[in-house]
Design an enzyme around this catalytic site. Structure first.
Site, mmCIF file in Angstrom:
data_model
loop_
_atom_site.group_PDB
_atom_site.id
_atom_site.type_symbol
_atom_site.label_atom_id
_atom_site.label_comp_id
_atom_site.label_asym_id
_atom_site.label_seq_id
_atom_site.Cartn_x
_atom_site.Cartn_y
_atom_site.Cartn_z
ATOM 1 N N HIS A 46 -7.677 -3.953 -8.152
ATOM 2 C CA HIS A 46 -7.497 -3.244 -6.878
ATOM 3 C C HIS A 46 -8.840 -3.103 -6.155
ATOM 4 O O HIS A 46 -9.507 -2.062 -6.269
ATOM 5 C CB HIS A 46 -6.881 -1.861 -7.148
ATOM 6 C CG HIS A 46 -6.286 -1.200 -5.953
ATOM 7 N ND1 HIS A 46 -5.108 -1.609 -5.369
ATOM 8 C CD2 HIS A 46 -6.701 -0.140 -5.209
ATOM 9 C CE1 HIS A 46 -4.816 -0.839 -4.341
ATOM 10 N NE2 HIS A 46 -5.779 0.070 -4.220
ATOM 11 N N ARG B 111 0.809 -1.222 0.000
ATOM 12 C CA ARG B 111 0.000 0.000 0.000
ATOM 13 C C ARG B 111 0.845 1.277 0.000
ATOM 14 O O ARG B 111 0.653 2.142 -0.834
ATOM 15 C CB ARG B 111 -0.928 0.025 1.240
ATOM 16 C CG ARG B 111 -2.021 -1.005 1.249
ATOM 17 C CD ARG B 111 -3.052 -0.791 0.163
ATOM 18 N NE ARG B 111 -3.909 0.347 0.397
ATOM 19 C CZ ARG B 111 -5.019 0.329 1.116
ATOM 20 N NH1 ARG B 111 -5.396 -0.793 1.720
ATOM 21 N NH2 ARG B 111 -5.762 1.404 1.259
ATOM 22 N N TYR C 22 -16.795 13.364 -14.670
ATOM 23 C CA TYR C 22 -16.650 14.558 -15.516
ATOM 24 C C TYR C 22 -15.303 14.620 -16.223
ATOM 25 O O TYR C 22 -15.200 15.181 -17.313
ATOM 26 C CB TYR C 22 -16.822 15.826 -14.673
ATOM 27 C CG TYR C 22 -18.178 15.945 -14.019
ATOM 28 C CD1 TYR C 22 -19.337 15.980 -14.786
ATOM 29 C CD2 TYR C 22 -18.296 16.011 -12.634
ATOM 30 C CE1 TYR C 22 -20.583 16.075 -14.186
ATOM 31 C CE2 TYR C 22 -19.541 16.111 -12.023
ATOM 32 C CZ TYR C 22 -20.683 16.142 -12.804
ATOM 33 O OH TYR C 22 -21.907 16.242 -12.209
#
Length: 750
Positions: A82, A36, A127
């Protein structure tokens, strides 16, 4: 119960809570560290970054492709590789697209991807659109060439690369920041050309030291134009140890008398800087600044205007103060902690990082060449069989037409391998007929040359070094750019003293006999006519400026400094000094002084000793004061005497018996503390009440007058009249005229 796990008759495993929690926390810790938070030295990426880049390449989002919605990429990353939160994944993706966060962005974004003022202001992933940046090719171009290990994804339905075959040390180029369990990483970004040059140096000189590598890598190179002001020796020490700090300072210039900030430190918001300056202005801690403006726009991403109050303001000093008190100057922690080729996290120095990455690069190139060699050898093998078929075309056609199982017959008849026979049988007859022997032999010759080159390169470390060196230099030429963060030697910033930030208004500080203090605006006040508490009265006053401290002198020879800007008004009775300082028990206040730090002061006791010091030596921030004047047993402290600047001065000292001595001020030494030297000789013997003592001492400027006060009488003496009382320091002096021998006070002409 024992400490060993056990399985009961129901098939349930039992384990002591201590062992279970220890194992669970260790597993979690290792997962956070390895999967991580920390980057790998090979490709410089964390797992989520690696998966985003790989998923985008699988979606065909190369630098030349059309943009696709970011939500599409995030969906693929989460669904295939993931299985974590979409917001965290998208934030990692945004970071790789922000040119003000990444030195060499991996993603080319279209839409609102945040701004330097507010990096978190990016639009939602539905967007924005994205594709890979050209620089991503450094990580992906060799992916399909047998260069990396492939591992199953989280559900075992797909495979993903364990590492990307980076052609450059991306761990240094883009840096990384992360917090794991018990460790963290803070790797700053660097300039591609400098890092490539250091890699080439280490290839050519494997024993090169960190200092020699730092001849190429000058320091971090952040994605902004602010200056790095960390001294050179500190940067080299940081690379040698693998940890340290880097200080970056904003760049500014003067336009029409205004200060214009044109570049801010890494990840510093211009709005935040203006807010910090405005807070100081509101608190009246920045009187030299009149106005602030933010004129940043598309053409000038950073343009903060600071308007000084007048042209007399020292701009360098003002900016020095702002560097020390705002984010215009910022320090960044450096901790070169990463996962090495052995799979273990460790803090590495610069040489270890480059050396280990070159080892990774050697392995990657070797695997790439071996993969290509296998492809070439396979093709040569097939061409060899195809050439046999072409030379015996009629026989091959006959066997195919007449035999039920032509493959084994072909293999036996022409000594072909199974792969060669399959290739001949898979070739269309019209293609086989069209093939020409020259074409086959030309391809064979070309592949044999490549095979020879591959075998020689794989068998020679020198050839491998040359190849890797050429590839690194080619990538540096293609993707490299000039340094953005200039390295400049600067002295450390210092905040202005609090007194320098206050308005310099004329004030008069008044001290009463019982230790009450107050201040009046201006110098025209008569302190003796102020109101005092019953039983109290005027003791001393000092005239100065509101940005200066008042120095209080007590009967033990201690001095205390107090700010004057917040003293109560002279219209009131003031406040007791005991609330601001802690004098020794029984101490009485003698005088109050104000002025500049280099103003000279004469200190003395009635035992006849004294010395000259400066007002700066009397300053003390300690509430308990600073012991400056040593007071002999039974002696008393005389009121300090301020001395003017330059010119000739005489010290005039009078004893209680009426002796007056005058001598040049130059005979009195300048000291920082102590008892001082003998000013005037007094009769020897044990000091007792009523014994002769030094009644007063003062300093007379050249051609000035001395006033002698004795009870109700006073005498004015010209400079020429003092000649008959002149002598060497420490002498007895001469008797004053009758009627003036009970001296109360000496002072020069006001």
């Amino acid at each position: 119960m024992t400490d060993q796990p056990s399985i009961d008759f129901e098939g349930i495993e039992e384990m002591p809570m201590r062992l279970f929690t220890e194992k669970a926390y260790l597993d979690y810790s290792m997962y956070v560290i390895l999967d991580r938070a920390l980057p790998h030295i090979g490709d410089g990426l964390k797992p989520v970054q690696r998966r985003i880049v790989y998923a985008m390449s699988e979606l065909g989002l190369a630098a030349t492709a059309k943009y696709k919605k970011s939500a599409r990429t995030v969906g693929d990353v989460l669904g295939k590789f993931h299985p974590h939160g979409d917001s965290a994944c998208y934030e990692a993706m945004v970071l790789m697209a922000q040119s003000f966060s990444y030195r060499y962005p991996l993603i080319d974004g279209q839409g609102n991807w945040g701004s330097p003022d507010d990096p978190k202001s990016f639009a939602a992933m539905r967007y924005t659109e994205s594709r890979l940046a050209p620089y991503a090719e450094v990580l992906l171009s060799e992916l399909g060439q047998g260069t990396v290990e492939w591992v199953p994804n989280f559900d075992g339905t797909l495979e993903e690369p364990a590492m990307l075959p980076a052609r450059l040390p991306n761990v240094l180029l883009n840096g990384a920041a992360g917090i794991a369990v018990g460790m963290a990483t803070d790797i700053p970004p660097h300039n591609l050309r400098e890092v490539a040059a250091a890699c080439v140096r280490l290839l050519e000189q494997p024993k090169a030291t960190v200092e020699e590598l730092c001849e190429h890598i000058q320091g971090p190179d952040y994605p902004n134009d602010a200056e790095i002001i960390t001294p050179r020796e500190e940067i080299v020490a940081m690379y040698r140890k693998g940890h340290g700090s880097v200080r970056q300072r904003a760049r500014w210039e003067t336009e029409n008398g205004e200060i214009v900030v044109t570049a801010l430190p890494y990840q510093v918001s211009g709005a935040r800087v203006l807010e910090q300056i405005a807070q100081q202005m509101q608190a009246k801690k920045l009187p030299m600044v009149e106005d602030l403006r933010d004129e940043s726009d598309h053409e000038n991403p950073t343009r903060l205007v600071i308007v000084p109050r007048s042209s007399r303001v020292d701009r360098d000093r003002l900016m020095d103060h702002l560097f020390a008190t705002t984010d215009l100057e910022r320090s960044y922690r450096v901790n070169l902690n990463m996962i090495g080729l052995d799979g273990r996290p460790r803090v590495k120095n610069l040489r270890e990082i480059l050396e280990e990455w070159l080892e990774f690069r050697f392995g990657t190139v070797r695997r790439r060449l071996q993969f290509r060699l296998g492809k070439v050898e396979k093709r040569l093998h097939l061409l060899e069989g195809l050439l046999v078929a072409f030379l015996n075309l009629d026989e091959v056609i006959r066997i195919i037409r007449t035999e039920d199982q032509p493959k084994p017959v072909l293999m036996e008849r022409f000594a072909l391998s199974e792969a060669q026979a399959d290739y001949i049988l898979d070739t269309r007859l019209r293609q086989l007929a069209r093939l020409e022997e020259m074409k086959i032999r030309a391809e064979q010759e070309e592949l044999e040359k490549e095979q020879e080159w591959l075998q020689k390169t794989l068998g020679s470390k020198g050839r491998m070094k040359t190849l890797i060196r050429k590839e690194i230099m080619a990538d540096a030429e293609k993707y490299g750019d000039d340094r953005r963060s200039p390295l400049v030697e600067r002295r450390s910033a210092r905040a202005l003293d609090e007194t320098a930030l206050r308005p310099a208004e004329p004030i008069t500080v008044v001290l009463s006999e019982r230790g009450w203090i107050r201040a009046a605006r201006g110098h025209d006040i008569d302190p003796e006519k102020l109101n005092y508490k019953a039983g109290d009265g005027f003791l001393a006053c000092a005239r100065g400026r509101s940005n200066q401290s008042a120095v209080i002198f007590d009967s033990t020879g201690r001095t205390y400094s107090i700010p004057t800007h917040d003293l109560p008004s002279a219209r009131s009775l003031g406040e007791p000094l005991a609330g601001r300082i802690n004098p020794p028990e029984g101490a009485e206040f003698v005088a109050v002084l104000m002025g500049n730090a280099n103003d000279r002061v004469l200190l003395a006791t009635d035992a006849g000793y004294g010395f000259v010091t400066t007002l700066g030596e009397l300053q003390s921030r300690n509430k308990s004061g600073k012991r400056v004047l040593t007071v002999p047993a039974g002696a008393k402290v005389l009121s300090p005497v301020t001395i003017g600047e330059g010119g000739e001065y005489l010290v005039a000292a009078a004893s209680s018996d009426g002796h007056l001595l005058a001598f040049p001020l130059t005979e009195l030494p300048e000291m920082s503390r102590g008892k001082g030297v003998k000013i005037i000789t007094l009769p020897k013997g044990k000091r007792a009440i009523g014994d002769e003592h030094m009644a007063s001492v003062t300093v007379v400027p050249g051609k000035g007058r001395l006033f002698v006060h004795a009870g109700q009488r006073h005498k004015s003496m010209k400079w020429s009249e003092l000649e008959e009382y002149r002598g060497e320091r420490g002498r007895r002096g001469r008797k004053l005229p009758r009627g003036y021998q009970k001296v109360d006070r000496l002072h020069p002409e006001p």
